[in-house]
Design an enzyme around this catalytic site. Structure first.
Site, PDB file in Angstrom:
ATOM      1  N   LYS A 149     -10.360  -5.254  10.302  1.00 52.05           N
ATOM      2  CA  LYS A 149      -8.680  -5.024  10.773  1.00 52.05           C
ATOM      3  C   LYS A 149      -9.119  -5.870  11.836  1.00 52.05           C
ATOM      4  O   LYS A 149      -7.872  -5.653  12.664  1.00 52.05           O
ATOM      5  CB  LYS A 149      -8.849  -3.637  11.378  1.00 52.05           C
ATOM      6  CG  LYS A 149      -8.930  -2.077   9.989  1.00 52.05           C
ATOM      7  CD  LYS A 149      -7.097  -2.578   9.142  1.00 52.05           C
ATOM      8  CE  LYS A 149      -7.578  -1.820   8.647  1.00 52.05           C
ATOM      9  NZ  LYS A 149      -5.455  -2.052   8.256  1.00 52.05           N
ATOM     10  N   ASP A 198      -0.645  -6.358  -7.464  1.00 55.74           N
ATOM     11  CA  ASP A 198      -1.429  -6.863  -5.644  1.00 55.74           C
ATOM     12  C   ASP A 198      -1.312  -7.988  -5.045  1.00 55.74           C
ATOM     13  O   ASP A 198      -0.688  -9.120  -5.250  1.00 55.74           O
ATOM     14  CB  ASP A 198      -2.933  -7.795  -6.538  1.00 55.74           C
ATOM     15  CG  ASP A 198      -4.098  -7.492  -6.079  1.00 55.74           C
ATOM     16  OD1 ASP A 198      -4.601  -7.672  -5.166  1.00 55.74           O
ATOM     17  OD2 ASP A 198      -5.054  -7.655  -6.698  1.00 55.74           O
ATOM     18  N   GLY A 241       0.797  -1.037  -0.222  1.00 54.39           N
ATOM     19  CA  GLY A 241       0.060  -0.104   0.084  1.00 54.39           C
ATOM     20  C   GLY A 241       1.036   0.880  -0.085  1.00 54.39           C
ATOM     21  O   GLY A 241       0.211   2.085   0.749  1.00 54.39           O
ATOM     22  N   GLY A 281      -0.316   5.178  -0.441  1.00 50.38           N
ATOM     23  CA  GLY A 281      -1.459   5.298   0.013  1.00 50.38           C
ATOM     24  C   GLY A 281      -1.224   6.444   1.329  1.00 50.38           C
ATOM     25  O   GLY A 281       0.253   6.648   0.882  1.00 50.38           O
ATOM     26  N   TYR A 330     -14.620  -3.067   7.539  1.00 50.59           N
ATOM     27  CA  TYR A 330     -13.198  -2.289   6.959  1.00 50.59           C
ATOM     28  C   TYR A 330     -13.155  -2.594   8.512  1.00 50.59           C
ATOM     29  O   TYR A 330     -12.061  -3.001   9.152  1.00 50.59           O
ATOM     30  CB  TYR A 330     -13.515  -0.959   6.707  1.00 50.59           C
ATOM     31  CG  TYR A 330     -12.196  -0.022   6.844  1.00 50.59           C
ATOM     32  CD1 TYR A 330     -11.085  -1.091   6.147  1.00 50.59           C
ATOM     33  CD2 TYR A 330     -11.569   0.235   8.293  1.00 50.59           C
ATOM     34  CE1 TYR A 330      -9.997  -0.249   6.939  1.00 50.59           C
ATOM     35  CE2 TYR A 330     -10.507   1.315   9.103  1.00 50.59           C
ATOM     36  CZ  TYR A 330      -9.644   0.527   7.891  1.00 50.59           C
ATOM     37  OH  TYR A 330      -7.849   1.319   7.821  1.00 50.59           O
TER      38      TYR A 330
HETATM   39  N1  SER Z   1      -9.596   6.629   8.331  1.00 46.47           N
HETATM   40  C1  SER Z   1      -9.911   4.942   8.643  1.00 46.47           C
HETATM   41  C2  SER Z   1     -10.636   5.339   7.206  1.00 46.47           C
HETATM   42  O1  SER Z   1     -12.003   6.292   7.551  1.00 46.47           O
HETATM   43  C3  SER Z   1      -9.762   4.316   9.692  1.00 46.47           C
HETATM   44  O2  SER Z   1      -9.650   3.847   9.666  1.00 46.47           O
HETATM   45  O3  SER Z   1     -11.776   4.178   7.062  1.00 46.47           O
END
Ligand code: SER
Length: 339
Positions: A158, A54, A10, A13, A154
């Site tokens: 995590k 990827d 990543g 990013g 998400y």
């Molecule tokens: N900043 C991230 C989000 O908003 C949270 O880890 O998805």
């Protein structure tokens, strides 16, 4: 002889930009970077190798393992919380299966090298899920073990990957006769919303903070997608990089847990707007709350307890709210858009 390297996924990013620049400028590290999109020129120069690809591509990872001794991994690749809700299964593949691939790679590397490979993992306040706004408003500083009932794909990814890290560190193949010990040294940080002067995030739910600031600096009107009273913890990007570097460097025996909260300041969206208007008085910032995204913000803590990080590895942010804006964000952003 194979080259000893640090692997960063990543890489293109937000955290990748800050981390690669820091490692390249101050540590002269040999960095191998991966991202699905091309790496920005500004950080390309700090990497001995960039691979566009990827993390779900096993062949690609296999080729890297054949070429390099990977000593440390910063696994930053992820699909953020808002984007993940539009295609939860695809997010699961990247966020969970991608992480699993990297954990397996790290474990294999550790066997070859006969020493643990460090695995740095940015987790998130999204790992929390507070049941209601009332509970959020009365919860105070939330500790790592509390309210771990995330509502987003998400956040669930995590939280689960934190557990996978623990499994690979302490219990991997626990029934095998040839079970390898100490193969992986997993260390995770639950980050708050991050604000960088260099980059704007994509696909996150804490994005209203950085979006508001970057829009104002460019003279673009901004309609904030949460209510004025929405409150989340935030941190300036240099502190996020510092946290990763310091946790990486901490002696293992000092670490009493695998997952640590860190934070710096917790403004409401209205307070953020005031700060931004202070710097850009002509900025047009309105509120147009998006109910579902607001719901996600309401399920994340307004503040977190980072005392374990402070105690175990001396964590302390350099930038409180005032300093973050005055000395880092505003000067750097003004300079950036004046160019
Ligand atoms: N900043 C991230 C989000 O908003 C949270 O880890 O998805």
């Amino acid at each position: 002889m194979r080259k000893e390297v640090v692997l960063i996924t990543g890489a293109n990013g937000e955290i990748g930009h800050g981390l690669i620049e820091y490692l390249g400028e101050t540590c002269g590290m040999q960095i191998v970077a991966i991202d699905v999109v091309p790496l920005d020129e500004s950080i390309r120069k700090y990497c001995v190798r960039f691979v566009q690809g990827d993390i779900l591509d096993g062949m690609l990872l296999g080729r890297l393992v054949a070429e390099y001794d990977i000593r440390t991994i910063y696994h930053l690749a992820s699909i953020l919380s808002t984007k993940a809700e539009y295609n939860p299964e695809a997010a699961h593949r990247v966020n969970v299966e991608g992480t699993l691939n990297l954990l397996r790679l790290a474990n294999e590397q550790a066997q070859w090298q006969g020493q643990p490979v460090k695995f740095l993992y940015p987790s998130s306040i999204a790992a929390y899920g507070l049941p209601s706004l009332e509970v959020k408003n009365s919860a105070g500083k939330v500790k790592e073990q509390d309210f771990c009932n995330p509502t987003t794909m998400y956040g669930i990814n995590k939280l689960y990957c934190e557990h996978l890290g623990r499994y690979y560190s302490n219990h991997y193949r626990q029934l095998a006769a040839d079970r390898a010990r100490n193969s992986l040294d997993f260390r995770a940080i639950r980050f708050p919303g991050l604000i960088s002067a260099q980059t704007v995030p994509t696909g996150g739910t804490s994005d209203y903070g950085p979006e508001m600031l970057h829009a104002a600096a460019q003279g673009i009107p901004y309609a904030c997608f949460v209510r004025p009273d929405a409150r989340l913890p935030f941190m300036a990007m240099p502190d996020a990089v510092k946290a990763l570097i310091e946790l990486e460097a901490a002696p293992r025996e000092k670490l009493s847990q695998l997952v640590y909260n860190v934070t710096s300041f917790s403004p409401s969206a209205a307070e953020l707007r005031e700060i931004v208007l202070g710097a850009f008085p002509g900025a047009e910032i309105t509120f147009a709350p998006h109910a579902a995204r607001q719901g996600i913000v309401d399920s994340w803590p307004a503040d977190v307890d980072d005392s374990a990080a402070r105690r175990d590895w001396g964590w302390k942010p350099d930038y409180d709210q005032e300093r973050a804006f005055k000395e880092y964000l505003l000067p750097a952003i003004i300079q950036r858009y004046q160019k």
